[in-house]
Every structure is written in structure tokens, then in C-alpha cells.
Design a protein around this motif. Structure first.
Motif, PDB file in Angstrom:
ATOM      1  N   GLU A  69     -53.657  53.711 -70.095  1.00 19.13           N
ATOM      2  CA  GLU A  69     -53.383  53.714 -68.655  1.00 19.13           C
ATOM      3  C   GLU A  69     -52.210  54.633 -68.327  1.00 19.13           C
ATOM      4  OE1 GLU A  69     -55.277  49.634 -66.946  1.00 19.13           O
ATOM      5  OE2 GLU A  69     -53.122  49.590 -67.345  1.00 19.13           O
ATOM      6  N   PHE A  70     -51.210  54.722 -69.230  1.00 20.57           N
ATOM      7  CA  PHE A  70     -50.129  55.665 -69.001  1.00 20.57           C
ATOM      8  C   PHE A  70     -50.642  57.102 -69.010  1.00 20.57           C
ATOM      9  CE2 PHE A  70     -47.598  58.732 -71.432  1.00 20.57           C
ATOM     10  CZ  PHE A  70     -46.681  59.080 -70.440  1.00 20.57           C
ATOM     11  N   GLU A  71     -51.461  57.438 -69.990  1.00 17.03           N
ATOM     12  CA  GLU A  71     -51.948  58.817 -70.096  1.00 17.03           C
ATOM     13  C   GLU A  71     -52.738  59.225 -68.864  1.00 17.03           C
ATOM     14  OE1 GLU A  71     -53.965  58.635 -73.833  1.00 17.03           O
ATOM     15  OE2 GLU A  71     -52.208  59.351 -74.962  1.00 17.03           O
ATOM     16  N   THR A  72     -53.476  58.296 -68.290  1.00 16.98           N
ATOM     17  CA  THR A  72     -54.197  58.595 -67.051  1.00 16.98           C
ATOM     18  C   THR A  72     -53.223  58.875 -65.914  1.00 16.98           C
ATOM     19  OG1 THR A  72     -56.037  57.180 -67.737  1.00 16.98           O
ATOM     20  CG2 THR A  72     -55.871  57.693 -65.384  1.00 16.98           C
ATOM     21  N   LEU A  73     -52.172  58.083 -65.832  1.00 12.27           N
ATOM     22  CA  LEU A  73     -51.153  58.289 -64.797  1.00 12.27           C
ATOM     23  C   LEU A  73     -50.442  59.619 -64.983  1.00 12.27           C
ATOM     24  CD1 LEU A  73     -49.388  54.790 -64.688  1.00 12.27           C
ATOM     25  CD2 LEU A  73     -50.809  55.770 -62.888  1.00 12.27           C
ATOM     26  N   TYR A  74     -50.112  59.943 -66.223  1.00  8.64           N
ATOM     27  CA  TYR A  74     -49.254  61.088 -66.496  1.00  8.64           C
ATOM     28  C   TYR A  74     -49.947  62.422 -66.219  1.00  8.64           C
ATOM     29  CZ  TYR A  74     -45.278  63.436 -68.652  1.00  8.64           C
ATOM     30  OH  TYR A  74     -44.155  64.210 -68.874  1.00  8.64           O
ATOM     31  N   LYS A  75     -51.259  62.413 -66.177  1.00  6.55           N
ATOM     32  CA  LYS A  75     -51.986  63.649 -65.873  1.00  6.55           C
ATOM     33  C   LYS A  75     -51.616  64.183 -64.500  1.00  6.55           C
ATOM     34  CE  LYS A  75     -56.016  62.553 -68.740  1.00  6.55           C
ATOM     35  NZ  LYS A  75     -57.470  62.187 -68.742  1.00  6.55           N
ATOM     36  N   ALA A  76     -51.197  63.303 -63.594  1.00  5.69           N
ATOM     37  CA  ALA A  76     -50.859  63.738 -62.235  1.00  5.69           C
ATOM     38  C   ALA A  76     -49.637  64.636 -62.207  1.00  5.69           C
ATOM     39  CB  ALA A  76     -50.632  62.510 -61.342  1.00  5.69           C
TER      40      ALA A  76
ATOM     41  N   VAL B 129     -45.367  45.698 -57.183  1.00 11.28           N
ATOM     42  CA  VAL B 129     -45.666  46.940 -56.455  1.00 11.28           C
ATOM     43  C   VAL B 129     -47.198  47.095 -56.448  1.00 11.28           C
ATOM     44  CG1 VAL B 129     -45.227  49.415 -56.300  1.00 11.28           C
ATOM     45  CG2 VAL B 129     -43.494  47.902 -57.334  1.00 11.28           C
ATOM     46  N   PRO B 130     -47.875  46.604 -55.412  1.00  7.79           N
ATOM     47  CA  PRO B 130     -49.338  46.501 -55.432  1.00  7.79           C
ATOM     48  C   PRO B 130     -50.059  47.807 -55.734  1.00  7.79           C
ATOM     49  CG  PRO B 130     -48.440  45.287 -53.572  1.00  7.79           C
ATOM     50  CD  PRO B 130     -47.303  46.064 -54.165  1.00  7.79           C
ATOM     51  N   ARG B 131     -49.619  48.896 -55.115  1.00 14.74           N
ATOM     52  CA  ARG B 131     -50.317  50.174 -55.320  1.00 14.74           C
ATOM     53  C   ARG B 131     -50.251  50.603 -56.783  1.00 14.74           C
ATOM     54  NH1 ARG B 131     -48.780  54.960 -51.339  1.00 14.74           N
ATOM     55  NH2 ARG B 131     -49.908  53.534 -49.941  1.00 14.74           N
ATOM     56  N   ASN B 132     -49.097  50.425 -57.403  1.00 14.81           N
ATOM     57  CA  ASN B 132     -48.961  50.800 -58.811  1.00 14.81           C
ATOM     58  C   ASN B 132     -49.754  49.868 -59.718  1.00 14.81           C
ATOM     59  OD1 ASN B 132     -47.260  52.744 -57.834  1.00 14.81           O
ATOM     60  ND2 ASN B 132     -45.408  51.985 -58.838  1.00 14.81           N
ATOM     61  N   CYS B 133     -49.765  48.584 -59.386  1.00 16.14           N
ATOM     62  CA  CYS B 133     -50.511  47.619 -60.203  1.00 16.14           C
ATOM     63  C   CYS B 133     -52.010  47.903 -60.170  1.00 16.14           C
ATOM     64  CB  CYS B 133     -50.240  46.200 -59.710  1.00 16.14           C
ATOM     65  SG  CYS B 133     -48.547  45.633 -60.014  1.00 16.14           S
ATOM     66  N   ARG B 134     -52.498  48.365 -59.033  1.00 14.79           N
ATOM     67  CA  ARG B 134     -53.935  48.696 -58.950  1.00 14.79           C
ATOM     68  C   ARG B 134     -54.286  49.891 -59.830  1.00 14.79           C
ATOM     69  NH1 ARG B 134     -53.211  47.141 -53.417  1.00 14.79           N
ATOM     70  NH2 ARG B 134     -52.734  49.300 -52.820  1.00 14.79           N
ATOM     71  N   ARG B 135     -53.299  50.726 -60.103  1.00 16.74           N
ATOM     72  CA  ARG B 135     -53.557  51.893 -60.943  1.00 16.74           C
ATOM     73  C   ARG B 135     -53.428  51.564 -62.435  1.00 16.74           C
ATOM     74  NH1 ARG B 135     -49.957  56.654 -58.519  1.00 16.74           N
ATOM     75  NH2 ARG B 135     -51.152  57.850 -60.056  1.00 16.74           N
ATOM     76  N   CYS B 136     -52.853  50.412 -62.738  1.00 16.09           N
ATOM     77  CA  CYS B 136     -52.748  49.945 -64.133  1.00 16.09           C
ATOM     78  C   CYS B 136     -53.230  48.494 -64.210  1.00 16.09           C
ATOM     79  CB  CYS B 136     -51.316  50.052 -64.633  1.00 16.09           C
ATOM     80  SG  CYS B 136     -50.627  51.711 -64.649  1.00 16.09           S
TER      81      CYS B 136
ATOM     82  N   ASN C 290     -38.176  42.985 -64.250  1.00  8.40           N
ATOM     83  CA  ASN C 290     -38.793  44.295 -64.038  1.00  8.40           C
ATOM     84  C   ASN C 290     -39.863  44.540 -65.095  1.00  8.40           C
ATOM     85  OD1 ASN C 290     -36.700  45.728 -62.016  1.00  8.40           O
ATOM     86  ND2 ASN C 290     -35.540  44.621 -63.560  1.00  8.40           N
ATOM     87  N   ALA C 291     -40.835  45.360 -64.733  1.00  7.20           N
ATOM     88  CA  ALA C 291     -41.824  45.843 -65.697  1.00  7.20           C
ATOM     89  C   ALA C 291     -42.204  47.247 -65.260  1.00  7.20           C
ATOM     90  CB  ALA C 291     -43.056  44.938 -65.726  1.00  7.20           C
ATOM     91  N   CYS C 292     -42.042  48.213 -66.149  1.00  4.00           N
ATOM     92  CA  CYS C 292     -42.303  49.592 -65.763  1.00  4.00           C
ATOM     93  C   CYS C 292     -42.589  50.450 -66.984  1.00  4.00           C
ATOM     94  CB  CYS C 292     -41.120  50.176 -64.984  1.00  4.00           C
ATOM     95  SG  CYS C 292     -39.659  50.493 -65.994  1.00  4.00           S
ATOM     96  N   ILE C 293     -43.106  51.628 -66.732  1.00  4.41           N
ATOM     97  CA  ILE C 293     -43.233  52.677 -67.743  1.00  4.41           C
ATOM     98  C   ILE C 293     -42.054  53.620 -67.559  1.00  4.41           C
ATOM     99  CG2 ILE C 293     -44.618  54.613 -68.561  1.00  4.41           C
ATOM    100  CD1 ILE C 293     -47.093  53.079 -67.548  1.00  4.41           C
ATOM    101  N   SER C 294     -41.314  53.848 -68.634  1.00 12.38           N
ATOM    102  CA  SER C 294     -40.113  54.677 -68.570  1.00 12.38           C
ATOM    103  C   SER C 294     -40.327  55.943 -69.391  1.00 12.38           C
ATOM    104  CB  SER C 294     -38.910  53.890 -69.110  1.00 12.38           C
ATOM    105  OG  SER C 294     -37.765  54.705 -69.192  1.00 12.38           O
TER     106      SER C 294
END
Length: 367
Positions: free
Chosen positions: A199-206, A238-245, A266-270
Motif C-alpha cells: 500500500e505504501f508503494e502504491t501511494l509513493y508512485k504519486a 484521517v478518513p481520506r488517507n485511510c480509504r487509500r490504505c 498516531n499511525a503514519c508512514i514516515s
């Protein structure tokens, strides 16, 4: 003393007036016994003498103890925090220069570390009293002590550990924790390493299309670039971010000790880009331990907590107390790519269940 009424006689002046001849003998005897003034006087005297015979010292001691107990109960329920310096007062000198731990910080009203208000201790104590009224004071001794003397605790802590918002006393102190501290959650995160990585790799392509894609935040650093993608930010989803992961977000619900209901959770990708240094700083509290699950860990990347360096490893969790002075850096070559971890805040293992519930109430987002 037993008082026995005398039989009435014609010469007895104390005998009550007799009714006409219709009055019976039994009634005369009862009236004499019940209403004799001498008998009443003797009865009262006997009671007074009995009271005097008691040990006066013992009575006074019992009365004093009772008064002290009532005063203590009232005092505990109504006591206000001592007039130590508040968190706001401790931070005023740094705020005057716009500097914290050597670099400019965010001043965001949404940040629990940056938004310091006058009377913070009084506000926390009010929240604790409200919680105790709804539930119980049982098990609240350590929290009560921490809030009452918060200014003194924060001001007297050694420079190696200075939580910026709230310090809970009597917790074991160590920069790093073993994996067994929260074994269930560590193993669950590591089993789902590939899911989170995908899921991170999909996000990071942006990032190839724009400098800062939607949902990502850029953090202040002395050098380099540090990005975060929050699923939970200070207790708020953060609903929008949660929908993407979606799979990573569902995983958070399976963790037993994840802090998700107060501002310290907190929970995040750093993401640290090559050449990045995160300046030394302190976290806001010691009630949590921060978990880093390594997703991408190039060489020459290091985390230093309380002066002790550690390296991340892909698919492995690293647990530490971020209320200690800590820093991170990525000295790897640009071609090695960023250092990436999935970060989630877990409860300190020595915070009891009753205390967790109270802290969730006291530090609820927006309270």
C-alpha cells in the motif's frame, strides 16, 4: 441504678390528684411511676453520670480522627493543582524565539506539542475530576499525582528525557523496549509487513507527478526532506488517507495496545529522503512507546534515542520511548532511495487498564 416507685399513701404530697372513685388501683400505680418528678430527675442524673464515667481522652481521640477523615475526603475531592509552573510557562522562553530543540517548529493549533494554553494543568485536573465523578477515583493515584505536580516533574527531569506535555510518574524508564513489551502487536505488524509495504508503494508512485501529493505532510528538518502520511493524527482518524490504505487501517483495529482515542496516538508512514537529518527533540509524553516497522531500510540510516544508536531492519519492529531526546538521519546515497517506516504509537506496558481509560478521557481530541 434501678428506681422502684413507692406505694402511694395519704400523706404523700407528690401523689397526683386522684380522679373520683372510678379510678382503679392499677392506674394509680402506673401514673405514680411514669410521672414522678423525682424519678425523672434520677433517671437524667444516672445518664449524665454514665457519660462521665467514660474515658474522656478516648472520646476526644475518636472525635479528632473522625474530623480528620471527613476533612481528608473533602480535600482530595476539591484539591486544585499546586502552583508550579505550567507547561505554557516552561515553553515561553522557547516560544519567544520561535525555536524548539534547535529548529523552528510548526506553531500549528492542531499540534498537541505546539498549542500550549494558560492553565493547562488546571484543565487536565478538571478533566480528571469529571472522569472520577462519572466512573471512579480507584486506580487514579498516579495520574492525580502527575497532574498535580506536572510543572515540577517537567522542570526537574534530566535533559535526556523531557516529555513536553505530560509526564506520568513511576513508569520504568528506558530508551528502547524489547519486542516482548508488546509481543502480540509486534508479531501482528511483522506478519503484515508485505501488506503495508504494497500500500505504501502504491501511494509513493504519486511523488513522480508532483512535489507533495495530497495526504502527505512535509515536516521541518535542518536538512533534507521528511514526509509523513497519517492514518491517525493525534487521536483523529484521517478518513481520506485511510480509504487509500484500507488493509493497513483495518490492521490498526486488530492491535491490542494501539493508542487511538487520545491526542498522543498516531499511525503514519514516515519517509526520510537521502541526506535528511531530523533534529534532536522530545516527544510529548512517556505514557506511550513508539513502534517503527521497517518498510525500506537503506544503509547508513540510524535512530538515536537517549544517546543509544539503533538501525532499522525491513520487516522488523523497533520499539522506543520518544520522550527521550532522539534524532534520526539518512546518510545513504541518493540512489538507495528513502528510508520508510510504518509508525504506530502503543501504550507503555506499565500503564494499567484503568489508567488508559482515564487518559483517553482526559486527553480526548478536542477536549
Amino acid at each position: 441504678m434501678v428506681w422502684v416507685p413507692l406505694s402511694p399513701t395519704s400523706s404523700d404530697r407528690r401523689a397526683p390528684l386522684r380522679a373520683p372513685s372510678t379510678t382503679t388501683m392499677s392506674l394509680e400505680w402506673l401514673t405514680d411511676w411514669s410521672w414522678s418528678l423525682d424519678g425523672l430527675r434520677d433517671f437524667i442524673a444516672t445518664g449524665i453520670q454514665s457519660f462521665r464515667d467514660c474515658d474522656a481522652t478516648a472520646l476526644v481521640a475518636v472525635a479528632c480522627l473522625l474530623v480528620l477523615f471527613v476533612w481528608y475526603c473533602y480535600h482530595v475531592g476539591r484539591e486544585q493543582p499546586r502552583a508550579y509552573a505550567t507547561v505554557n510557562a516552561l515553553m515561553q522562553s522557547a516560544e519567544a524565539n520561535g525555536v524548539q530543540n534547535g529548529f523552528v517548529y510548526c506553531h500549528s493549533p492542531e499540534c498537541v506539542r505546539c498549542s500550549h494554553h494558560d492553565g493547562l494543568n488546571q484543565k487536565l485536573y478538571h478533566n480528571l475530576q469529571e472522569y472520577a465523578k462519572r466512573y471512579s477515583w480507584s486506580g487514579m493515584g498516579r495520574i492525580h499525582k502527575g497532574i498535580r505536580e506536572q510543572g515540577r516533574y517537567l522542570n526537574s527531569r534530566p535533559s535526556i528525557q523531557k516529555p513536553e506535555v505530560f509526564f506520568l510518574p513511576d513508569l520504568p524508564t528506558t530508551p528502547y523496549f524489547s519486542r516482548d513489551a508488546q509481543k502480540h502487536d509486534v508479531e501482528l505488524l511483522e506478519r503484515n509487513f508485505q501488506t503495508i509495504l504494497c500500500e505504501f508503494e502504491t501511494l509513493y508512485k504519486a511523488f513522480s507527478n508532483c512535489s507533495l501529493p495530497q495526504g502527505w505532510k512535509m515536516n521541518s528538518t535542518p536538512s533534507g526532506e521528511w514526509f509523513t502520511f497519517y492514518l491517525v493524527n493525534q487521536g483523529m482518524c484521517v478518513p481520506r488517507n485511510c480509504r487509500r490504505c484500507p488493509r493497513t487501517y483495518r490492521l490498526l483495529g486488530s492491535l491490542r495496545t494501539c493508542i487511538g482515542n487520545n491526542v498522543f496516538g498516531n499511525a503514519c508512514i514516515s519517509v526520510l529522503s537521502p541526506g535528511t537529518v531530523i533534529a534532536e527533540h522530545y516527544g510529548p509524553t512517556n505514557i506511550r512507546i513508539r513502534c517503527h516497522l521497517g518498510l525500506k531500510t537503506p544503509s547508513n540510516c540510524e535512530l538515536v534515542v537517549g544517546g543509544e544508536p539503533q538501525c532499522w531492519a525491513e520487516g522488523r519492529c523497533l520499539l522506543f520511548d520518544d520522550s527521550f531526546l532522539h534524532t534520526a538521519f539518512h546518510d545513504g546515497a541518493p540512489e538507495e532511495g528513502p528510508r520508510v517506516v510504518f509508525m504506530v504509537d502503543l501504550w507503555h506496558p506499565n500503564v494499567a487498564a484503568a489508567e488508559r481509560q482515564a487518559l483517553d478521557f482526559i486527553f480526548a481530541p478536542g477536549r
